[in-house]
Write an enzyme that holds these catalytic residues in place. Structure first.
Site, PDB file in Angstrom:
ATOM      1  N   ASN A 155      16.469 -26.829  -8.179  1.00  0.00           N
ATOM      2  CA  ASN A 155      16.974 -27.515  -9.367  1.00  0.00           C
ATOM      3  C   ASN A 155      17.254 -26.486 -10.449  1.00  0.00           C
ATOM      4  O   ASN A 155      16.537 -25.489 -10.560  1.00  0.00           O
ATOM      5  CB  ASN A 155      15.933 -28.522  -9.882  1.00  0.00           C
ATOM      6  CG  ASN A 155      16.398 -29.244 -11.138  1.00  0.00           C
ATOM      7  OD1 ASN A 155      17.505 -29.772 -11.177  1.00  0.00           O
ATOM      8  ND2 ASN A 155      15.567 -29.242 -12.173  1.00  0.00           N
ATOM      9  N   HIS A 206      17.448 -25.954 -14.481  1.00  0.00           N
ATOM     10  CA  HIS A 206      16.950 -26.619 -15.690  1.00  0.00           C
ATOM     11  C   HIS A 206      17.293 -25.744 -16.903  1.00  0.00           C
ATOM     12  O   HIS A 206      17.135 -24.518 -16.838  1.00  0.00           O
ATOM     13  CB  HIS A 206      15.425 -26.804 -15.573  1.00  0.00           C
ATOM     14  CG  HIS A 206      14.821 -27.502 -16.735  1.00  0.00           C
ATOM     15  ND1 HIS A 206      14.860 -28.883 -16.895  1.00  0.00           N
ATOM     16  CD2 HIS A 206      14.199 -27.018 -17.839  1.00  0.00           C
ATOM     17  CE1 HIS A 206      14.268 -29.198 -18.032  1.00  0.00           C
ATOM     18  NE2 HIS A 206      13.860 -28.093 -18.631  1.00  0.00           N
TER      19      HIS A 206
END
Ligand code: GRF
Length: 198
Positions: free
Chosen positions: A103, A105
């Site tokens: 992911n 971020h």
């Protein structure tokens, strides 16, 4: 060929970076699927390159969304990339795909991560707390939010007259580089481990 799925919810500038770096041969992988949890421009970006782009609407599937994603992916990809994906992924899905989900971020985790910390909320909090630096992080996804093993980070300075908008722009520019570096690293690590290490 190393195959990836990219999960999206928004405009897809990170997705576009992946597409562009496959096209220019920097990334030696193939986007097997783009999966969106809502109708968003990312799907349009995929269709332009004839990439299988699937809308699995979170409003329609609710807590069955992860199962639906698994039905599409089965085990046909080597890595799942969350690129602005906003739906929570259920714990079983994460353990099924152990260490194969990354992911990106928009903060220097572990700072400014966790529930509610996404998009502009992050940059507003960074500025409200008068931070002198911010940045972005690519991490492996584990069962909590934004807490998995950190893969790579990039920093940006926060100026005295920084606004959330100007900070978001600065950070997004770094995200585009960081995500490509992170995918490159995962691919090369997997190639090394498939060769039985050193
Ligand atoms: C980025 O800010 C990323 O850090 C966050 O969601 C946003 C995605 O932007 N996870 P885009 O859809 O890739 O342009």
């Amino acid at each position: 060929m190393f195959k990836i799925a990219v999960l999206v919810s928004g405009g897809g500038t990170n997705l576009q970076e992946i597409i562009d770096n496959i096209e220019n041969k920097r990334l030696n992988c193939k986007i097997e699927y783009i999966i969106a949890d809502r109708d968003c421009y990312s799907l349009e970006r995929g269709r332009k390159y004839n990439i299988k782009s699937v809308l699995l609407d979170k409003k329609e599937y609710g807590n069955k969304l992860s199962n639906e994603i698994n039905k599409v992916l089965e085990n046909k990809v080597d890595l799942i990339v969350l690129a602005g994906y906003l739906s929570i992924i259920d714990k079983d899905f994460i353990s099924d795909w152990n260490n194969k989900i990354i992911n990106i971020h928009p903060s220097l985790l572990p700072k400014y991560g966790g529930k509610g910390m996404y998009g502009m909320n992050v940059h507003e909090a960074v500025i409200a707390n008068k931070e002198k630096e911010s940045g972005c992080t690519v991490h492996f996804v584990d069962v909590d939010i934004d807490t998995g093993k950190i893969l790579l980070q990039r920093k940006v300075d926060v100026s005295n007259n920084e606004t959330p908008e100007s900070l978001q722009k600065k950070v997004l520019k770094e995200e585009h580089q960081l995500l490509i570096e992170a995918i490159e690293k995962v691919i090369s690590d997997s190639v090394i481990s498939n060769k039985g290490g050193i």
